[in-house]
Design an enzyme around this catalytic site. Structure first.
Site, short mmCIF file in Angstrom:
data_model
loop_
_atom_site.label_atom_id
_atom_site.label_comp_id
_atom_site.label_asym_id
_atom_site.label_seq_id
_atom_site.Cartn_x
_atom_site.Cartn_y
_atom_site.Cartn_z
N ILE A 100 0.90 -1.16 0.00
CA ILE A 100 0.00 0.00 0.00
C ILE A 100 0.94 1.20 0.00
O ILE A 100 1.64 1.45 0.98
CB ILE A 100 -0.93 0.07 1.23
CG1 ILE A 100 -1.89 -1.10 1.27
CG2 ILE A 100 -1.71 1.40 1.21
CD1 ILE A 100 -2.87 -1.06 2.45
N TYR A 101 0.99 1.89 -1.12
CA TYR A 101 1.86 3.04 -1.27
C TYR A 101 0.99 4.28 -1.50
O TYR A 101 0.21 4.31 -2.47
CB TYR A 101 2.80 2.88 -2.46
CG TYR A 101 3.98 1.94 -2.23
CD1 TYR A 101 4.22 1.34 -1.00
CD2 TYR A 101 4.85 1.67 -3.26
CE1 TYR A 101 5.30 0.50 -0.81
CE2 TYR A 101 5.95 0.84 -3.08
CZ TYR A 101 6.16 0.25 -1.85
OH TYR A 101 7.25 -0.58 -1.67
N ASN A 139 8.41 0.25 11.15
CA ASN A 139 7.44 1.14 10.51
C ASN A 139 6.22 1.24 11.43
O ASN A 139 5.16 0.69 11.18
CB ASN A 139 7.06 0.62 9.12
CG ASN A 139 6.27 1.62 8.32
OD1 ASN A 139 5.76 2.61 8.84
ND2 ASN A 139 6.13 1.36 7.03
N TYR A 146 -2.48 -0.88 10.72
CA TYR A 146 -2.99 -2.24 10.58
C TYR A 146 -3.64 -2.74 11.88
O TYR A 146 -4.67 -3.41 11.84
CB TYR A 146 -1.89 -3.19 10.10
CG TYR A 146 -1.39 -2.83 8.72
CD1 TYR A 146 -2.27 -2.68 7.65
CD2 TYR A 146 -0.04 -2.60 8.48
CE1 TYR A 146 -1.82 -2.32 6.39
CE2 TYR A 146 0.42 -2.25 7.22
CZ TYR A 146 -0.48 -2.11 6.19
OH TYR A 146 -0.03 -1.76 4.94
N LYS A 148 -5.18 -0.88 14.01
CA LYS A 148 -6.48 -0.19 14.05
C LYS A 148 -7.51 -0.91 13.19
O LYS A 148 -8.71 -0.87 13.47
CB LYS A 148 -6.30 1.25 13.58
CG LYS A 148 -7.56 2.10 13.62
CD LYS A 148 -7.32 3.47 13.02
CE LYS A 148 -7.63 3.35 11.56
NZ LYS A 148 -7.75 4.52 10.77
#
Length: 177
Positions: A100-101, A139, A146, A148
């Site tokens: 996911i960028y 990170n 994630y 959450k």
């Protein structure tokens, strides 16, 4: 602060290759440059985000890219993998979120959430049992995102960033409810 009036997600096709590369390089460098050597970042980009590699991924029938557009501007993408395109062998019918960028200037505008929701919708339509991903243990912002979204750590693996051995946490979300 930019106001987003229209937002949509479209499946990427081969003509989007240069756009995918641009987003990939910008996002990867912005996210990881402060914690890794310039040589390791450049090496990763050269090996994994070159046009030939991205074209192989885009042409793989078990990998799908979806580009997020805000006000008709490409601002990020998600790459999902099914079956043998997945980077790890996970038991059962699973979907991997490989990337996911989201461009840094669009962080905090719910684009990552919309891309994740797209992946979850696809996984449910495919009757997947789990959605999983790998995230670098340092990170913290991504791990918090994630968590959450109810992903839990289930394993870890080594990831080589050039000559630096790093640890990715493997996280999953069960869709069996």
């Amino acid at each position: 602060m930019q106001n987003i009036n229209t937002f949509n997600i479209q499946r990427a096709i081969l003509k989007d290759l240069n756009l995918l590369q641009e987003i990939s390089i910008n996002t990867f460098a912005a996210t990881f440059s402060s914690s890794n050597s310039a040589e390791n970042i450049a090496g990763y980009i050269e090996k994994n985000l070159n046009l030939q590699q991205l074209a192989l991924e885009l042409n793989n029938p078990n990998s799908h890219f979806y580009i997020a557009y805000a006000n008709a501007e490409a601002v990020g993408y998600i790459k999902i993998n099914f079956s043998d395109a997945q980077t790890e062998k996970i038991a059962g019918n699973t979907l991997e979120i490989h990337r996911i960028y989201v461009l840094q200037s669009f962080h905090g505008k719910s684009i990552g959430q919309l891309l994740l929701d797209k992946a979850l919708h696809i996984a449910r339509d495919a009757k997947c049992e789990n959605v999983w991903l790998g995230v670098w243990e340092l990170n913290h912002k991504a791990i918090q995102f994630y968590n959450k979204n109810s992903f839990i750590v289930f394993d870890k693996h080594d990831f080589m960033m050039g000559n630096d051995k790093q640890t990715d946490l493997l996280m999953k979300l069960s869709l069996l409810n």
